[in-house]
Design a protein around this motif. Sequence first.
Motif, PDB file in Angstrom:
ATOM      1  N   UNK A   1       0.830  -1.202   0.000  1.00 24.17           N
ATOM      2  CA  UNK A   1       0.000   0.000   0.000  1.00 24.17           C
ATOM      3  C   UNK A   1       0.868   1.257   0.000  1.00 24.17           C
ATOM      4  N   UNK A   2       1.907   1.262   0.796  1.00 23.74           N
ATOM      5  CA  UNK A   2       2.822   2.394   0.850  1.00 23.74           C
ATOM      6  C   UNK A   2       3.499   2.615  -0.509  1.00 23.74           C
ATOM      7  N   UNK A   3       3.967   1.541  -1.155  1.00 25.71           N
ATOM      8  CA  UNK A   3       4.610   1.660  -2.471  1.00 25.71           C
ATOM      9  C   UNK A   3       3.629   2.165  -3.521  1.00 25.71           C
ATOM     10  N   UNK A   4       2.384   1.720  -3.439  1.00 28.51           N
ATOM     11  CA  UNK A   4       1.379   2.165  -4.411  1.00 28.51           C
ATOM     12  C   UNK A   4       1.075   3.644  -4.248  1.00 28.51           C
ATOM     13  N   UNK A   5       1.012   4.126  -3.002  1.00 30.18           N
ATOM     14  CA  UNK A   5       0.742   5.549  -2.765  1.00 30.18           C
ATOM     15  C   UNK A   5       1.911   6.384  -3.260  1.00 30.18           C
ATOM     16  N   UNK A   6       3.141   5.966  -2.982  1.00 23.78           N
ATOM     17  CA  UNK A   6       4.327   6.711  -3.427  1.00 23.78           C
ATOM     18  C   UNK A   6       4.441   6.738  -4.946  1.00 23.78           C
ATOM     19  N   UNK A   7       4.049   5.651  -5.601  1.00 21.15           N
ATOM     20  CA  UNK A   7       4.147   5.585  -7.065  1.00 21.15           C
ATOM     21  C   UNK A   7       3.000   6.318  -7.745  1.00 21.15           C
ATOM     22  N   UNK A   8       1.992   6.723  -6.982  1.00 24.45           N
ATOM     23  CA  UNK A   8       0.872   7.459  -7.563  1.00 24.45           C
ATOM     24  C   UNK A   8      -0.157   6.568  -8.228  1.00 24.45           C
ATOM     25  N   UNK A   9      -0.138   5.291  -7.903  1.00 27.68           N
ATOM     26  CA  UNK A   9      -1.117   4.371  -8.499  1.00 27.68           C
ATOM     27  C   UNK A   9      -2.472   4.470  -7.809  1.00 27.68           C
ATOM     28  N   UNK A  10      -2.522   4.957  -6.591  1.00 28.25           N
ATOM     29  CA  UNK A  10      -3.790   5.101  -5.866  1.00 28.25           C
ATOM     30  C   UNK A  10      -4.183   6.576  -5.876  1.00 28.25           C
ATOM     31  N   UNK A  11      -5.158   6.906  -6.710  1.00 30.73           N
ATOM     32  CA  UNK A  11      -5.584   8.296  -6.822  1.00 30.73           C
ATOM     33  C   UNK A  11      -6.494   8.645  -5.656  1.00 30.73           C
TER      34      UNK A  11
ATOM     35  N   UNK B   1     -10.300   7.288   0.110  1.00 28.08           N
ATOM     36  CA  UNK B   1     -11.482   6.424   0.014  1.00 28.08           C
ATOM     37  C   UNK B   1     -11.105   4.955   0.216  1.00 28.08           C
ATOM     38  N   UNK B   2      -9.992   4.563  -0.370  1.00 29.25           N
ATOM     39  CA  UNK B   2      -9.536   3.168  -0.213  1.00 29.25           C
ATOM     40  C   UNK B   2      -9.175   2.907   1.236  1.00 29.25           C
ATOM     41  N   UNK B   3      -8.502   3.839   1.858  1.00 31.72           N
ATOM     42  CA  UNK B   3      -8.094   3.667   3.244  1.00 31.72           C
ATOM     43  C   UNK B   3      -9.300   3.564   4.171  1.00 31.72           C
ATOM     44  N   UNK B   4     -10.302   4.427   3.988  1.00 29.92           N
ATOM     45  CA  UNK B   4     -11.500   4.394   4.822  1.00 29.92           C
ATOM     46  C   UNK B   4     -12.215   3.052   4.651  1.00 29.92           C
TER      47      UNK B   4
END
Length: 189
Positions: free
Chosen positions: A128-138, A142-145
């Motif tokens: 999850x951390x790598x996806x946020x840093x790479x900008x894959x999770x816009x 919402x995903x976190x909640x």
Amino acid sequence: MTNLEQQPGPDGDDQEHDGEVLAVRETVSVSERLKSTTCAWCGERIVYAGVGRPPKYCRDSHRKRASEARTAARRAARPVDQGGQTTEPVREVVERTETVTRTVVRRGPAKVRLPEDIYGWQHALKQLQNAVRAGRLVGFHEVLVRDLEATAAVVREGQEHIEQRRAATVPAPRPPRPQGSKKKRRKRR
């Protein structure tokens, strides 16, 4: 008297001798000695020392190759049922496997599968951390909640299960089992 041609004498003298020639004996001595030959595999020159059987090959590897070629020729000449070579073309059986991957995208809430142990959680959080840093999770919030709500639901279920187990009657603990065999216990008394 018949007239015979006079042969030169042993010393090469051409003197005339009296008498008739009854026989002439000549001895010719010819000796042959093998000095060199060629390799039966590669054709390279081989010097022969004059002792033992004359060599046919310049190297041991060439002798082995020639032996293998002779053996292969003999095997190929045998009938097919005895291990010989066939004249028919080689037939191949090919198995083809086709794999189809189908991906279905649906609308609506997805089922969340949570990690089962601490190592699974560490791995999931790292992804999850790598996806946020790479900008894959816009829509990260919402995903976190959504994930936190699903986690809270699982924790509530776990707590309910623990409380149900506590409320149930707990059987009395068993007395400890004696150590060792019967013979050893008898000796201890």
